[in-house]
Design a protein around this motif. Structure first.
Motif, PDB file in Angstrom:
ATOM      1  N   THR A   1      31.118  20.532  60.386  1.00  0.00           N
ATOM      2  CA  THR A   1      32.264  20.710  59.484  1.00  0.00           C
ATOM      3  C   THR A   1      31.878  21.103  58.015  1.00  0.00           C
ATOM      4  OG1 THR A   1      33.205  19.026  60.981  1.00  0.00           O
ATOM      5  CG2 THR A   1      34.477  19.509  58.657  1.00  0.00           C
ATOM      6  N   ARG A   2      31.041  20.401  57.424  1.00  0.00           N
ATOM      7  CA  ARG A   2      30.430  20.484  56.173  1.00  0.00           C
ATOM      8  C   ARG A   2      29.845  22.017  55.761  1.00  0.00           C
ATOM      9  NH1 ARG A   2      26.609  15.960  55.007  1.00  0.00           N
ATOM     10  NH2 ARG A   2      27.948  14.481  55.939  1.00  0.00           N
ATOM     11  N   TRP A   3      29.185  22.307  57.142  1.00  0.00           N
ATOM     12  CA  TRP A   3      28.598  23.622  56.846  1.00  0.00           C
ATOM     13  C   TRP A   3      29.737  24.565  56.844  1.00  0.00           C
ATOM     14  CZ3 TRP A   3      27.473  27.653  60.278  1.00  0.00           C
ATOM     15  CH2 TRP A   3      26.613  28.697  60.052  1.00  0.00           C
TER      16      TRP A   3
ATOM     17  N   SER B   1      33.435  28.551  53.911  1.00  0.00           N
ATOM     18  CA  SER B   1      34.574  29.118  53.649  1.00  0.00           C
ATOM     19  C   SER B   1      34.713  29.053  52.104  1.00  0.00           C
ATOM     20  CB  SER B   1      35.707  28.227  54.120  1.00  0.00           C
ATOM     21  OG  SER B   1      35.562  27.937  55.547  1.00  0.00           O
ATOM     22  N   ALA B   2      34.111  27.959  51.430  1.00  0.00           N
ATOM     23  CA  ALA B   2      34.150  27.780  49.901  1.00  0.00           C
ATOM     24  C   ALA B   2      33.306  29.161  49.409  1.00  0.00           C
ATOM     25  CB  ALA B   2      33.411  26.634  49.228  1.00  0.00           C
ATOM     26  N   VAL B   3      32.212  29.453  49.771  1.00  0.00           N
ATOM     27  CA  VAL B   3      31.380  30.540  49.294  1.00  0.00           C
ATOM     28  C   VAL B   3      32.212  31.845  49.634  1.00  0.00           C
ATOM     29  CG1 VAL B   3      29.468  31.863  49.687  1.00  0.00           C
ATOM     30  CG2 VAL B   3      29.144  29.385  49.645  1.00  0.00           C
ATOM     31  N   SER B   4      32.724  31.939  50.668  1.00  0.00           N
ATOM     32  CA  SER B   4      33.592  33.069  51.072  1.00  0.00           C
ATOM     33  C   SER B   4      34.852  33.086  50.040  1.00  0.00           C
ATOM     34  CB  SER B   4      33.909  32.921  52.500  1.00  0.00           C
ATOM     35  OG  SER B   4      34.710  34.005  52.779  1.00  0.00           O
TER      36      SER B   4
ATOM     37  N   GLN C   1      37.367  35.632  45.333  1.00  0.00           N
ATOM     38  CA  GLN C   1      37.946  35.598  44.073  1.00  0.00           C
ATOM     39  C   GLN C   1      37.108  36.271  43.158  1.00  0.00           C
ATOM     40  OE1 GLN C   1      37.622  31.250  43.626  1.00  0.00           O
ATOM     41  NE2 GLN C   1      39.738  31.007  44.336  1.00  0.00           N
ATOM     42  N   THR C   2      35.754  36.492  43.240  1.00  0.00           N
ATOM     43  CA  THR C   2      34.787  37.393  42.275  1.00  0.00           C
ATOM     44  C   THR C   2      35.334  38.811  42.440  1.00  0.00           C
ATOM     45  OG1 THR C   2      33.285  35.568  42.557  1.00  0.00           O
ATOM     46  CG2 THR C   2      32.624  37.745  42.007  1.00  0.00           C
ATOM     47  N   GLN C   3      35.280  39.237  43.773  1.00  0.00           N
ATOM     48  CA  GLN C   3      35.683  40.592  44.092  1.00  0.00           C
ATOM     49  C   GLN C   3      36.792  40.905  43.375  1.00  0.00           C
ATOM     50  OE1 GLN C   3      35.816  41.446  48.208  1.00  0.00           O
ATOM     51  NE2 GLN C   3      35.506  43.604  48.002  1.00  0.00           N
TER      52      GLN C   3
END
Length: 104
Positions: A7-9, A14-17, A22-24
């Protein structure tokens, strides 16, 4: 324990994605702004260049007109000088002719 790790992974991925998306999106927005600014600057410089070219063309045209006017004036002065020379020569011939007639 494995489910908690999974779940954490998954949340981290998801957060990194999400961060990547957002960066893109920000990169795309900035790229669009930069492109718009560059287009505006290019249009401004194009306008300035066109105005400068028009000024240069007007200056060249004015210089050419002045040069033609000077040449025309020189031709006119040369014609007047030639006419005066012809008149002087005709007067001299007439005077010489009268002098010769007077001697006879």
């Amino acid at each position: 324990l494995a489910a908690d790790f999974l779940t954490r992974w998954t949340e981290q991925i998801s957060a990194v994605s999400l961060k990547g998306m957002q960066t893109q999106r920000r990169t795309k927005e900035l790229s669009g702004r930069i492109e718009t600014a560059l287009r505006k600057e290019a249009a401004k410089y194009r306008t300035v260049a066109q105005a400068a070219y028009a000024d240069i063309a007007a200056d060249r045209a004015a210089e050419a007109a002045i040069r033609r006017a000077d040449e025309a004036q020189q031709r006119q002065e040369a014609r007047e000088a030639a006419r005066q020379k012809d008149l002087d020569q005709a007067a001299r011939r007439e005077k010489d002719k009268k002098t010769k007639e007077g001697e006879k």
